[in-house]
Scaffold this active site. Structure first.
Site, PDB file in Angstrom:
ATOM      1  N   HIS A  63     -22.084  18.538 -38.560  1.00  0.00           N
ATOM      2  CA  HIS A  63     -23.274  17.599 -39.061  1.00  0.00           C
ATOM      3  C   HIS A  63     -22.949  18.086 -40.417  1.00  0.00           C
ATOM      4  O   HIS A  63     -24.056  18.821 -40.580  1.00  0.00           O
ATOM      5  CB  HIS A  63     -23.875  16.802 -38.309  1.00  0.00           C
ATOM      6  CG  HIS A  63     -24.112  16.216 -36.374  1.00  0.00           C
ATOM      7  ND1 HIS A  63     -22.813  14.809 -36.773  1.00  0.00           N
ATOM      8  CD2 HIS A  63     -23.557  16.622 -36.128  1.00  0.00           C
ATOM      9  CE1 HIS A  63     -22.462  14.918 -35.647  1.00  0.00           C
ATOM     10  NE2 HIS A  63     -23.255  15.867 -35.090  1.00  0.00           N
ATOM     11  N   HIS A 235     -19.490  18.381 -26.476  1.00  0.00           N
ATOM     12  CA  HIS A 235     -20.050  18.911 -26.079  1.00  0.00           C
ATOM     13  C   HIS A 235     -20.672  17.847 -24.968  1.00  0.00           C
ATOM     14  O   HIS A 235     -21.929  17.388 -24.173  1.00  0.00           O
ATOM     15  CB  HIS A 235     -21.436  17.815 -27.174  1.00  0.00           C
ATOM     16  CG  HIS A 235     -21.571  17.132 -27.313  1.00  0.00           C
ATOM     17  ND1 HIS A 235     -21.741  16.057 -27.012  1.00  0.00           N
ATOM     18  CD2 HIS A 235     -22.004  16.804 -29.243  1.00  0.00           C
ATOM     19  CE1 HIS A 235     -21.901  14.736 -27.386  1.00  0.00           C
ATOM     20  NE2 HIS A 235     -21.889  15.242 -28.927  1.00  0.00           N
ATOM     21  N   ASP A 308     -21.706  21.429 -32.759  1.00  0.00           N
ATOM     22  CA  ASP A 308     -23.141  20.438 -32.940  1.00  0.00           C
ATOM     23  C   ASP A 308     -24.108  21.085 -34.279  1.00  0.00           C
ATOM     24  O   ASP A 308     -25.597  20.251 -34.175  1.00  0.00           O
ATOM     25  CB  ASP A 308     -23.241  19.710 -31.796  1.00  0.00           C
ATOM     26  CG  ASP A 308     -23.913  18.053 -31.491  1.00  0.00           C
ATOM     27  OD1 ASP A 308     -23.724  17.334 -32.767  1.00  0.00           O
ATOM     28  OD2 ASP A 308     -24.949  18.001 -30.731  1.00  0.00           O
TER      29      ASP A 308
HETATM   30 ZN   LIG Z   1     -22.194  13.867 -30.285  1.00  0.00          ZN
END
Ligand SMILES: [Zn+2]
Length: 437
Positions: A63, A235, A308
């Site tokens: 991200h 994930h 993640d």
């Molecule tokens: Zn996610």
């Protein structure tokens, strides 16, 4: 461009089946040779004996908070954190502001990545406009853009409408695109703060049952079988999901999966003091789930280790567990957690680790010059010492945010050198500052 002779390391390149002690020559940005007695004239020799020399790591799930939340992280800073963690490529998730659901935004992210120049920034596009799960995003336009988007996801949300999923998959087949899912049934997960189990009952927090993930994984596998679309499950965190993927692969469904370092390193048992840094989505699960994720990584049911990586500003994470946003940093601790919790206990060989962190993710995203040490390919190379002990110090992170539960933890497995397209981005464990300019 400087040339480098990496001398005496253990070269591990699963794509070529290489696992041997040899020298590696990087010249003019490409891999110029592997072996003994290479002509290193004019090259800087670096003694890497005792270390692993492998293709640079590729993170499928990062991200990047830009555009929109540059106070949490910029693409340049995330690129620095990635390089420091041994990565030469990362894949940006589309839940930015504005959402990466059209060619203009994916090209902006891709261009900012190129400008930072520390890692390759691939971009995942949204499946639906504004991640609302209703109207299809500009998928064709994104695949044809400069960013050449290959993977599409509404990550952060599971797509609830099964008909939308079917249509998106049917559409993606034409582009050889990948449908990637954050498996979470919204009605079952609603209001959930952590994994549903004894610990959530003891803490008095509402739980998210494993079934919230498993139902959607099962649906998506069924629809991938129906449509022939390639499916990647992001994930995955429960024993049930691992088993669903294992069976689907045996049945010939085109499904792949990733797991995060925090899901193979931690369980809900660590949530005793309401530390908001332990709040993630999907949540940390029970010990049997963690063991199943490790078994899945060991037998290849789970193809990739993905971080993640999710930076959050202090003022957002430093609030009550109930109100804190989910997510933790991952880029600078992934290798250490993988070596310490997977390789050292004997679950994963070094070659399998490299396969999960580099070879497979590069192949999935179709990144040329990543995930391989073949002669003539771009010199994207990571060197790490699998035995080197180090202590996680969040203050020393290159990320802009500090939200990690691993601060103070002793790990083994430390990145020493990284080369991105032949340029040294990390030297002796330090991010090269001139590479940042
Ligand atoms: Zn996610």
């Amino acid at each position: 461009m400087t040339s480098f002779l990496l001398s005496g390391g253990r070269i591990v390149d699963p794509a070529a089946g290489t696992d041997e002690t040899a020298d590696l020559l990087l010249r003019d940005g490409v891999i110029a040779g592997i072996g003994e007695g290479l002509d290193g004239k004019g090259a800087e020799t670096i003694d890497v004996s005792g270390s692993i020399v492998c293709p640079g790591f590729v993170d499928l799930h990062t991200h990047l908070r830009e555009p929109g939340r540059e106070d949490e992280e910029t693409i340049a800073m995330a690129s620095g954190a990635a390089a420091a963690g041994g990565y030469t490529a990362i894949c940006a998730m589309p839940n930015t502001d504005p959402v990466a659901d059209n060619a203009a935004v994916v090209e902006q992210v891709w261009a900012l990545g190129r400008e930072a120049g520390l890692v390759e920034v691939a971009v995942a596009g949204a499946l639906s406009k504004r991640l609302e799960g209703k109207k299809m995003a500009d998928i064709g336009e994104m695949t044809r853009s400069m960013a050449r988007v290959r993977m599409f996801t509404d990550d952060g949300h599971g797509v609830q409408d099964s008909l939308f999923v079917r249509r998106a998959m049917e559409y993606l087949v034409a582009f050889d695109g990948i449908y990637a899912e954050h498996c979470e049934d919204a009605s079952l997960a609603e209001g959930g703060q952590m994994h549903e189990g004894e610990r959530s009952a003891a803490l008095g927090l509402r739980g998210v049952p494993a079934e919230a993930e498993e139902l959607m994984a099962a649906r998506d596998i069924a629809l991938a079988r129906l449509t022939g679309c390639r499916l990647h499950l992001l994930h995955i965190s429960t024993a049930g999901t691992v088993e669903l993927v294992r069976r689907a692969k045996a049945d010939g469904v085109a499904v792949t999966a990733e797991a995060t370092p925090h899901h193979f390193s931690l369980t809900d048992a660590t949530l005793s003091d309401y530390d908001p840094n332990l709040k993630v989505n999907p949540p940390l699960r029970g010990e049997s789930d963690r063991a199943a994720v490790i078994a899945g990584l060991a037998d290849g049911t789970i193809d990739a280790i993905a971080t993640d990586h999710a930076p959050h500003a202090d003022h957002e994470k430093d609030q009550e567990f109930l109100y804190a946003p989910p997510g933790m940093l991952g880029l600078e601790t992934a290798l250490g957690l993988a070596v310490t919790n997977l390789v050292e206990p004997g679950h994963l060989s070094v070659a399998a680790l490299v396969e999960r962190m580099s070879t497979f993710p590069a192949r999935l995203l179709g990144l040329d010059g990543q995930g391989s040490l073949a002669e003539g390919s771009a010199a994207n190379v990571t060197v790490f010492d699998p035995a080197a002990p180090w202590t996680v110090d969040a203050e020393a992170f290159h990320s802009k945010s500090r939200n990690t539960p691993f601060g103070g933890m002793e790990l083994r497995g430390k990145v020493s050198h990284v080369f991105y397209r032949g340029t040294r981005t990390v030297s002796d464990g330090r991010l090269m500052s001139e590479a940042l300019v």
